[in-house]
Enzyme design. Structure first.
Site, PDB file in Angstrom:
ATOM      1  N   ARG A 132       0.823  -1.208   0.000  1.00 45.21           N
ATOM      2  CA  ARG A 132       0.000   0.000   0.000  1.00 45.21           C
ATOM      3  C   ARG A 132       0.857   1.258   0.000  1.00 45.21           C
ATOM      4  NH1 ARG A 132      -4.907  -2.094   1.666  1.00 45.21           N
ATOM      5  NH2 ARG A 132      -6.678  -0.685   1.831  1.00 45.21           N
ATOM      6  N   ARG A 163     -21.413   4.453  -8.968  1.00 44.21           N
ATOM      7  CA  ARG A 163     -21.672   3.055  -8.585  1.00 44.21           C
ATOM      8  C   ARG A 163     -21.947   2.937  -7.091  1.00 44.21           C
ATOM      9  NH1 ARG A 163     -16.965  -0.397 -11.817  1.00 44.21           N
ATOM     10  NH2 ARG A 163     -17.482   0.319 -13.916  1.00 44.21           N
ATOM     11  N   ARG A 223     -25.520   2.163   0.265  1.00 41.03           N
ATOM     12  CA  ARG A 223     -25.225   1.808   1.656  1.00 41.03           C
ATOM     13  C   ARG A 223     -25.256   3.050   2.527  1.00 41.03           C
ATOM     14  NH1 ARG A 223     -20.197  -2.085   1.339  1.00 41.03           N
ATOM     15  NH2 ARG A 223     -19.295  -0.224   2.274  1.00 41.03           N
ATOM     16  N   ARG A 276     -13.185   9.102   1.131  1.00 38.77           N
ATOM     17  CA  ARG A 276     -12.500   7.808   0.984  1.00 38.77           C
ATOM     18  C   ARG A 276     -11.671   7.780  -0.297  1.00 38.77           C
ATOM     19  NH1 ARG A 276     -17.333   5.184   2.653  1.00 38.77           N
ATOM     20  NH2 ARG A 276     -17.678   4.186   0.649  1.00 38.77           N
TER      21      ARG A 276
HETATM   22  P1  AMP Z   1      -8.893  -3.192   2.315  1.00 35.72           P
HETATM   23  O1  AMP Z   1      -9.906  -4.276   2.449  1.00 35.72           O
HETATM   24  O2  AMP Z   1      -7.754  -3.536   1.421  1.00 35.72           O
HETATM   25  O3  AMP Z   1      -9.509  -1.865   1.966  1.00 35.72           O
HETATM   26  O4  AMP Z   1      -8.247  -3.009   3.764  1.00 35.72           O
HETATM   27  C1  AMP Z   1      -9.014  -2.641   4.881  1.00 35.72           C
HETATM   28  C2  AMP Z   1      -8.135  -2.001   5.946  1.00 35.72           C
HETATM   29  O5  AMP Z   1      -7.132  -2.927   6.378  1.00 35.72           O
HETATM   30  C3  AMP Z   1      -7.357  -0.793   5.485  1.00 35.72           C
HETATM   31  O6  AMP Z   1      -8.120   0.378   5.551  1.00 35.72           O
HETATM   32  C4  AMP Z   1      -6.188  -0.759   6.468  1.00 35.72           C
HETATM   33  O7  AMP Z   1      -6.589  -0.248   7.723  1.00 35.72           O
HETATM   34  C5  AMP Z   1      -5.896  -2.246   6.651  1.00 35.72           C
HETATM   35  N1  AMP Z   1      -4.894  -2.721   5.654  1.00 35.72           N
HETATM   36  C6  AMP Z   1      -5.096  -3.601   4.632  1.00 35.72           C
HETATM   37  N2  AMP Z   1      -3.964  -3.793   3.937  1.00 35.72           N
HETATM   38  C7  AMP Z   1      -3.020  -3.031   4.524  1.00 35.72           C
HETATM   39  C8  AMP Z   1      -1.650  -2.765   4.262  1.00 35.72           C
HETATM   40  N3  AMP Z   1      -1.014  -3.317   3.215  1.00 35.72           N
HETATM   41  N4  AMP Z   1      -0.990  -1.906   5.080  1.00 35.72           N
HETATM   42  C9  AMP Z   1      -1.599  -1.332   6.125  1.00 35.72           C
HETATM   43  N5  AMP Z   1      -2.896  -1.505   6.435  1.00 35.72           N
HETATM   44  C10 AMP Z   1      -3.613  -2.355   5.640  1.00 35.72           C
END
Ligand code: AMP
Length: 206
Positions: free
Chosen positions: A91, A126, A132, A143
């Protein structure tokens, strides 16, 4: 032949659906760090509880936690055999550096990072039609703004490493899937050392 793929895409880009189809097509596991963290939270582990708080606050889980989770997953036999479709990791540019290092330990490297591109106006539309409760226009805009802010340096990192492929995410689901497969195949054919890949399924030939 194992494939190492990363996929990026805004919320509402159709990334989830396409990930399901891609792993079915290529036979590599789908590793979503968001899903893994949500599962840890469900299990009620100490790590899951802490990660849950950070996720609720919209923050990023610390690198040392993420690196541990991802390194462990990448060392599993299914990944070693088939590769992986990574979703949600890396990320940041720092995580991308670490991923490169982890893969090198296994004698592997990334094949391609796909940016599934659907314009902000379209994903907003979308999400609004999905209706929601937390999908107010303001919340959606915020977001998306955060996503852009986080992702821009990562996109630059992949581009700088010659790994970025932008795929147009507009259109029918099948059409987008065919574009993704064509992109991955083009990248991996280029990278394979003369070894022909098995023919793609008939249904992906345009
Ligand atoms: P996602 O489903 O990919 O949107 O991830 C949901 C949440 O998980 C994110 O908003 C972060 O808080 C955490 N998260 C997921 N992947 C990472 C990552 N690579 N690094 C840090 N936090 C993560």
């Amino acid at each position: 032949m194992s494939l190492y793929l990363v996929i990026l895409g805004r919320q509402g880009s159709g990334k989830g659906t396409q990930c399901t189809r891609l792993v079915e097509h290529y036979g590599c596991p789908h590793v979503s760090t968001g899903d893994m963290l949500r599962a840890a939270r469900e299990e009620g582990t100490e790590m899951g509880r802490k990660a849950g708080e950070i996720m609720d606050a919209g923050g990023l889980v610390p690198d040392e936690v993420m690196f541990g989770i991802v390194a462990e997953r990448l060392a599993k036999p299914d990944v070693l055999k088939h590769g992986v479709l990574l979703d949600g990791f890396p990320r940041t540019a720092g995580q991308a550096d670490e991923l490169e290092r982890m893969l090198a330990e296994h004698g592997e490297r990334l094949d391609v990072a796909i940016n599934l591109d659907v314009p902000v106006e379209e994903v907003t539309k979308r999400m609004l039609t999905r209706g929601r409760e937390d999908d107010t226009p303001e919340a959606i805009a915020e977001r998306l703004r955060l996503y852009e802010e986080q992702t821009a340096p990562l996109v630059e990192w992949f581009d700088g490493h010659g790994l970025l492929a932008v795929v147009d995410g507009l259109g029918e689901e099948d059409e987008v899937f065919h574009r993704l497969v064509a992109t991955v195949d083009a990248k991996t054919r280029g990278a394979s050392q003369g070894e022909p890949l098995p023919a793609a399924d008939d249904d992906v030939v345009d």
